[in-house]
Design a protein around this motif. Structure first.
Motif, PDB file in Angstrom:
ATOM      1  N   VAL A   1     -32.899  -9.014  -5.366  1.00 30.34           N
ATOM      2  CA  VAL A   1     -31.718  -9.190  -4.507  1.00 30.34           C
ATOM      3  C   VAL A   1     -32.224  -9.345  -3.073  1.00 30.34           C
ATOM      4  CG1 VAL A   1     -29.547  -8.212  -3.691  1.00 30.34           C
ATOM      5  CG2 VAL A   1     -30.290  -7.787  -6.032  1.00 30.34           C
ATOM      6  N   ARG A   2     -31.923 -10.456  -2.451  1.00 27.17           N
ATOM      7  CA  ARG A   2     -32.424 -10.731  -1.104  1.00 27.17           C
ATOM      8  C   ARG A   2     -31.422 -11.590  -0.341  1.00 27.17           C
ATOM      9  NH1 ARG A   2     -33.963 -16.024  -0.822  1.00 27.17           N
ATOM     10  NH2 ARG A   2     -34.852 -17.057  -2.668  1.00 27.17           N
ATOM     11  N   ARG A   3     -31.693 -11.772   0.948  1.00 26.55           N
ATOM     12  CA  ARG A   3     -30.908 -12.678   1.774  1.00 26.55           C
ATOM     13  C   ARG A   3     -31.366 -14.112   1.511  1.00 26.55           C
ATOM     14  NH1 ARG A   3     -26.407 -10.558   4.541  1.00 26.55           N
ATOM     15  NH2 ARG A   3     -26.875  -8.409   5.157  1.00 26.55           N
ATOM     16  N   GLY A   4     -30.457 -15.039   1.712  1.00 25.44           N
ATOM     17  CA  GLY A   4     -30.792 -16.442   1.510  1.00 25.44           C
ATOM     18  C   GLY A   4     -31.700 -16.973   2.607  1.00 25.44           C
ATOM     19  N   LEU A   5     -32.324 -18.095   2.326  1.00 26.53           N
ATOM     20  CA  LEU A   5     -33.195 -18.759   3.286  1.00 26.53           C
ATOM     21  C   LEU A   5     -32.538 -20.054   3.725  1.00 26.53           C
ATOM     22  CD1 LEU A   5     -36.618 -18.281   1.433  1.00 26.53           C
ATOM     23  CD2 LEU A   5     -35.619 -16.833   3.224  1.00 26.53           C
ATOM     24  N   GLU A   6     -32.735 -20.410   4.981  1.00 25.10           N
ATOM     25  CA  GLU A   6     -32.151 -21.641   5.502  1.00 25.10           C
ATOM     26  C   GLU A   6     -32.629 -22.843   4.685  1.00 25.10           C
ATOM     27  OE1 GLU A   6     -29.904 -22.142   7.612  1.00 25.10           O
ATOM     28  OE2 GLU A   6     -29.687 -20.164   8.537  1.00 25.10           O
TER      29      GLU A   6
ATOM     30  N   GLU B   1     -31.827 -23.485   1.536  1.00 29.57           N
ATOM     31  CA  GLU B   1     -31.746 -23.285   0.085  1.00 29.57           C
ATOM     32  C   GLU B   1     -30.398 -23.775  -0.435  1.00 29.57           C
ATOM     33  OE1 GLU B   1     -34.520 -19.612  -1.322  1.00 29.57           O
ATOM     34  OE2 GLU B   1     -32.587 -19.076  -0.456  1.00 29.57           O
ATOM     35  N   LYS B   2     -30.401 -24.232  -1.672  1.00 34.86           N
ATOM     36  CA  LYS B   2     -29.192 -24.712  -2.335  1.00 34.86           C
ATOM     37  C   LYS B   2     -29.141 -24.152  -3.737  1.00 34.86           C
ATOM     38  CE  LYS B   2     -28.908 -29.015   0.339  1.00 34.86           C
ATOM     39  NZ  LYS B   2     -27.688 -28.630   1.082  1.00 34.86           N
ATOM     40  N   LEU B   3     -27.930 -24.070  -4.276  1.00 41.14           N
ATOM     41  CA  LEU B   3     -27.743 -23.528  -5.623  1.00 41.14           C
ATOM     42  C   LEU B   3     -26.562 -24.216  -6.281  1.00 41.14           C
ATOM     43  CD1 LEU B   3     -28.319 -21.337  -7.838  1.00 41.14           C
ATOM     44  CD2 LEU B   3     -26.627 -19.907  -6.642  1.00 41.14           C
ATOM     45  N   VAL B   4     -26.776 -24.685  -7.513  1.00 38.29           N
ATOM     46  CA  VAL B   4     -25.680 -25.228  -8.313  1.00 38.29           C
ATOM     47  C   VAL B   4     -25.119 -24.082  -9.142  1.00 38.29           C
ATOM     48  CG1 VAL B   4     -24.993 -26.888 -10.073  1.00 38.29           C
ATOM     49  CG2 VAL B   4     -26.747 -27.504  -8.400  1.00 38.29           C
ATOM     50  N   THR B   5     -23.890 -23.678  -8.852  1.00 36.98           N
ATOM     51  CA  THR B   5     -23.266 -22.563  -9.576  1.00 36.98           C
ATOM     52  C   THR B   5     -22.722 -23.033 -10.913  1.00 36.98           C
ATOM     53  OG1 THR B   5     -21.279 -22.989  -8.254  1.00 36.98           O
ATOM     54  CG2 THR B   5     -22.714 -21.219  -7.519  1.00 36.98           C
ATOM     55  N   ILE B   6     -22.314 -22.092 -11.749  1.00 35.07           N
ATOM     56  CA  ILE B   6     -21.911 -22.428 -13.125  1.00 35.07           C
ATOM     57  C   ILE B   6     -20.639 -23.266 -13.178  1.00 35.07           C
ATOM     58  CG2 ILE B   6     -23.035 -20.422 -14.157  1.00 35.07           C
ATOM     59  CD1 ILE B   6     -20.379 -18.969 -14.135  1.00 35.07           C
ATOM     60  N   ASP B   7     -19.936 -23.418 -12.037  1.00 30.42           N
ATOM     61  CA  ASP B   7     -18.785 -24.321 -12.017  1.00 30.42           C
ATOM     62  C   ASP B   7     -19.199 -25.758 -11.713  1.00 30.42           C
ATOM     63  OD1 ASP B   7     -19.496 -24.040  -9.395  1.00 30.42           O
ATOM     64  OD2 ASP B   7     -17.566 -23.288  -8.684  1.00 30.42           O
ATOM     65  N   GLY B   8     -20.530 -25.984 -11.578  1.00 31.97           N
ATOM     66  CA  GLY B   8     -21.044 -27.342 -11.401  1.00 31.97           C
ATOM     67  C   GLY B   8     -21.081 -27.822  -9.965  1.00 31.97           C
ATOM     68  N   LEU B   9     -20.784 -26.957  -8.979  1.00 31.85           N
ATOM     69  CA  LEU B   9     -20.769 -27.370  -7.576  1.00 31.85           C
ATOM     70  C   LEU B   9     -22.054 -26.949  -6.878  1.00 31.85           C
ATOM     71  CD1 LEU B   9     -17.085 -26.457  -6.607  1.00 31.85           C
ATOM     72  CD2 LEU B   9     -17.989 -28.681  -7.318  1.00 31.85           C
ATOM     73  N   LEU B  10     -22.530 -27.813  -5.971  1.00 33.97           N
ATOM     74  CA  LEU B  10     -23.728 -27.530  -5.191  1.00 33.97           C
ATOM     75  C   LEU B  10     -23.337 -26.704  -3.972  1.00 33.97           C
ATOM     76  CD1 LEU B  10     -26.778 -28.012  -4.763  1.00 33.97           C
ATOM     77  CD2 LEU B  10     -26.156 -30.059  -3.452  1.00 33.97           C
ATOM     78  N   ARG B  11     -23.954 -25.554  -3.831  1.00 35.03           N
ATOM     79  CA  ARG B  11     -23.615 -24.625  -2.747  1.00 35.03           C
ATOM     80  C   ARG B  11     -24.764 -24.551  -1.746  1.00 35.03           C
ATOM     81  NH1 ARG B  11     -18.181 -23.395  -3.799  1.00 35.03           N
ATOM     82  NH2 ARG B  11     -17.934 -23.241  -6.074  1.00 35.03           N
ATOM     83  N   ASP B  12     -24.418 -24.587  -0.451  1.00 33.94           N
ATOM     84  CA  ASP B  12     -25.403 -24.373   0.602  1.00 33.94           C
ATOM     85  C   ASP B  12     -25.550 -22.881   0.852  1.00 33.94           C
ATOM     86  OD1 ASP B  12     -25.898 -27.089   1.069  1.00 33.94           O
ATOM     87  OD2 ASP B  12     -24.097 -27.246   2.325  1.00 33.94           O
ATOM     88  N   ILE B  13     -26.786 -22.442   1.040  1.00 37.33           N
ATOM     89  CA  ILE B  13     -27.084 -21.026   1.255  1.00 37.33           C
ATOM     90  C   ILE B  13     -27.700 -20.871   2.636  1.00 37.33           C
ATOM     91  CG2 ILE B  13     -28.464 -19.058   0.469  1.00 37.33           C
ATOM     92  CD1 ILE B  13     -28.274 -20.198  -2.350  1.00 37.33           C
ATOM     93  N   ASP B  14     -27.226 -19.884   3.382  1.00 35.54           N
ATOM     94  CA  ASP B  14     -27.813 -19.620   4.695  1.00 35.54           C
ATOM     95  C   ASP B  14     -28.425 -18.227   4.717  1.00 35.54           C
ATOM     96  OD1 ASP B  14     -25.726 -17.835   4.941  1.00 35.54           O
ATOM     97  OD2 ASP B  14     -24.501 -19.184   6.155  1.00 35.54           O
ATOM     98  N   LYS B  15     -28.910 -17.830   5.882  1.00 32.21           N
ATOM     99  CA  LYS B  15     -29.621 -16.557   5.992  1.00 32.21           C
ATOM    100  C   LYS B  15     -28.701 -15.347   5.870  1.00 32.21           C
ATOM    101  CE  LYS B  15     -29.362 -16.661  11.056  1.00 32.21           C
ATOM    102  NZ  LYS B  15     -30.160 -16.644  12.305  1.00 32.21           N
ATOM    103  N   ASN B  16     -27.397 -15.542   5.988  1.00 28.35           N
ATOM    104  CA  ASN B  16     -26.454 -14.429   5.847  1.00 28.35           C
ATOM    105  C   ASN B  16     -25.967 -14.231   4.420  1.00 28.35           C
ATOM    106  OD1 ASN B  16     -26.423 -13.806   8.648  1.00 28.35           O
ATOM    107  ND2 ASN B  16     -25.064 -15.547   9.006  1.00 28.35           N
ATOM    108  N   SER B  17     -26.302 -15.150   3.529  1.00 31.89           N
ATOM    109  CA  SER B  17     -25.868 -15.064   2.136  1.00 31.89           C
ATOM    110  C   SER B  17     -26.713 -14.043   1.382  1.00 31.89           C
ATOM    111  CB  SER B  17     -25.971 -16.430   1.459  1.00 31.89           C
ATOM    112  OG  SER B  17     -25.176 -17.392   2.115  1.00 31.89           O
ATOM    113  N   LEU B  18     -26.108 -13.399   0.402  1.00 30.87           N
ATOM    114  CA  LEU B  18     -26.809 -12.461  -0.474  1.00 30.87           C
ATOM    115  C   LEU B  18     -26.963 -13.128  -1.830  1.00 30.87           C
ATOM    116  CD1 LEU B  18     -27.897  -9.516  -0.341  1.00 30.87           C
ATOM    117  CD2 LEU B  18     -25.791  -8.813  -1.493  1.00 30.87           C
ATOM    118  N   VAL B  19     -28.201 -13.243  -2.298  1.00 34.96           N
ATOM    119  CA  VAL B  19     -28.457 -13.955  -3.550  1.00 34.96           C
ATOM    120  C   VAL B  19     -29.299 -13.094  -4.474  1.00 34.96           C
ATOM    121  CG1 VAL B  19     -28.333 -16.210  -2.437  1.00 34.96           C
ATOM    122  CG2 VAL B  19     -30.551 -15.073  -2.665  1.00 34.96           C
ATOM    123  N   ILE B  20     -29.230 -13.437  -5.751  1.00 36.69           N
ATOM    124  CA  ILE B  20     -30.150 -12.907  -6.761  1.00 36.69           C
ATOM    125  C   ILE B  20     -31.131 -14.024  -7.080  1.00 36.69           C
ATOM    126  CG2 ILE B  20     -30.358 -12.005  -9.104  1.00 36.69           C
ATOM    127  CD1 ILE B  20     -27.500 -10.909  -8.761  1.00 36.69           C
TER     128      ILE B  20
END
Length: 532
Positions: free
Chosen positions: A23-28, A30-49
């Motif tokens: 579990v960490r903060r996102g990096l400028e 970074e991108k992630l395709v979620t299970i709903d099929g959409l591409l998400r932008d991740i920034d340094k304030n996001s919390l990701v696994i």
């Protein structure tokens, strides 16, 4: 999740590098395709696994498409966690996602249920899918912090009115899942279970005990009321003013404190407004120095909605600059427009609102506030009057010019406005009330109708007549004003109601007639009135 309220996420273990997640903060970038099929932008304030190489899921919200479980999945990694509700809410709003997981994390999840939820999920997989538990790993807070609340029997009786034995209190709380220990001096130390996040205070425990013991056992008592001297502050006076104006048939309006420079300059050309350093728009450039522009817009809106009669007021702050510093003052604005319909026996009559209606509202307000010695200083040639209390100017009233009506979008109607400084009025207000007994003897009421020149001051007439009628003349007021075809040019028709009374005896015609004749003579001789 639905059984215990703890959201879980299942990862395909074979798709995770090094078979570990973090579990960490996102990096400028970074991108992630979620299970709903959409591409998400991740920034340094996001919390990701994430695994050792990339993000796998938006923590507490939604998993990633790349690591989701499919029909080909053989090994599963189950993740159960507790996330900060504020972080989850911010990230969910930023990403525009609503999920069952985020809904629960935003509102708080039982911190003590994580291990039980993981074991229960593993058991279900083993029972229905022939899965095999290969191990458990945890990090962070392994156990929820114990929450202790002290309960006093004295507080319980004081708040609920119930005298409940300590043994009964312990039994009730224990049955609800609380752990209760004696603390000394009759106090109870109560350990709150982690799933009861709503219990934090002693009052919460008192509520739990009372609702189980039964609200019907609470004794019925009369509240103790002690007479006290109430000192009315400005807030109470403003509330009283609002009630008075509502009782007079006006409606309260609430307008913006910010306004554009041009409109404010048109309504108050001499004002020096306080400007915003970073206004959101051109319509919100400066702080208002008067309430009239906002009320004029409100009048225009109501007239556009086909309202025949609009009577509005607003009690709010205006902002002035004094000695180089911003200063807020409380002001009262009143705006009238249109005509009131009055139903008579055979027809309906329209009464056009005007300066006299506005003057009557202001007079009633000042009288209700216990203010005496006020006067309206006006010019017969200009529809405007300044309002004075003693030598202090507290406001003004006027009819809006055609230029201001056009600026506000008002067509075919006149608008009459008044603005008063409540900070100044409060200094003169006297809210103390004194009892006056009802008159023992009946009153004698006479009406006088006459015409006189428009230049003559009604105020001077009333002062003179009160002096001539003293001591029998108790009340004197204008009951009718007429300016129609039957009245000569440059004149106006008035009807006065005169009330004669004595506190010693019943007045006869012989008592009233000389005084009334003296008053009529004063109208003719001093003011050139012609009796009708």
């Amino acid at each position: 999740m639905f059984e215990l309220g703890e959201p879980l996420h299942a990862f395909d273990l074979d798709k995770i590098k090094q078979n570990k997640i973090f579990v960490r903060r996102g990096l400028e970038g970074e991108k992630l395709v979620t299970i709903d099929g959409l591409l998400r932008d991740i920034d340094k304030n996001s919390l990701v696994i994430a695994d050792a190489a990339k993000p796998l899921a938006l923590a507490g919200i939604m998993g990633g498409k790349e690591s989701e479980v499919t029909y080909a999945t053989k090994n599963i990694l189950l993740e159960a966690a507790i996330f900060n509700p504020i972080l989850i809410r911010r990230q969910r709003q930023l990403q525009g996602i609503q999920s069952e997981s985020s809904y629960r994390f935003e509102r708080g999840v039982d911190q003590g249920i994580v291990g039980e939820a993981s074991s229960r999920a593993a058991q279900l997989i083993a029972d229905f899918c022939s899965g095999k538990d290969e191990g458990l790993y945890s990090s962070g807070l392994a156990k929820a912090r114990e929450k202790l609340v002290t309960l006093s029997p004295i507080s319980l009786e004081k708040i609920s009115g119930l005298n409940i034995k300590a043994t009964k209190v312990k039994k009730i709380l224990s049955c609800l899942g609380f752990k209760v220990k004696a603390k000394g001096k009759g106090l109870l130390s109560v350990s709150v279970p982690s799933f009861r996040q709503d219990v934090c205070l002693e009052e919460d425990l008192i509520e739990e005990v009372t609702r189980i013991y039964g609200y019907e056992h609470i004794p019925v008592t009369i509240p103790k009321i002690l007479p006290t001297v109430t000192i009315k502050d400005s807030r109470a006076l403003v509330s009283g003013i609002k009630n008075i104006l509502i009782g007079l048939g006006l409606s309260e309006a609430i307008t913006y404190s910010l306004i554009d420079k041009k409109t404010l300059k048109d309504f108050a050309p001499l004002s020096n407004p306080i400007e915003l350093l970073n206004p959101l728009s051109q319509d919100q450039e400066v702080l208002r120095t008067t309430l009239i522009p906002g009320l004029a817009r409100a009048i225009a809106h109501n007239l556009n909605q086909k309202q025949d009669c609009v009577a509005l007021f607003e009690c709010a702050g205006i902002f002035l600059e004094k000695d180089g510093l911003p200063c807020q003052e409380t002001s009262l604005g009143i705006a009238l427009s249109g005509a009131k319909k009055m139903l008579l026996n055979d027809s309906a009559v329209k009464d056009e609102l005007g300066m006299l209606n506005l003057k009557g509202i202001v007079e009633t307000l000042l009288n209700r506030l216990g203010i005496k010695g006020y006067e309206f200083v006006s010019d017969a040639h200009i529809p405007k009057a300044d309002i004075h209390i003693g030598s202090e100017s507290v406001g003004s009233m006027q009819m809006l010019s055609q230029e201001l009506l056009d600026l506000s979008g008002i067509k075919g109607k006149n608008v009459f406005v008044a603005e008063l400084s409540l900070d100044k009025i409060f200094i003169f207000s006297r809210m103390e009330k004194k009892y006056s007994p009802l008159p023992k003897y009946p009153e004698v009421v006479r009406d006088v109708s006459f015409i006189l020149k428009k230049e003559e001051s009604v105020k001077n007439i009333l002062i003179t007549l009160k002096e001539r009628g003293h001591p029998l003349l108790r009340k004197l007021r204008v009951v009718d004003y007429y300016n129609g075809k039957q009245i000569p040019q440059g004149y106006r028709g008035l009807t006065l109601e005169l009330v004669y009374a004595s506190s010693e005896r019943t007045l006869t015609e012989e008592d009233v007639a000389p005084v009334h004749a003296n008053i009529c003579s004063a109208l003719k001789e001093e003011f050139g009135a012609q009796m009708r």
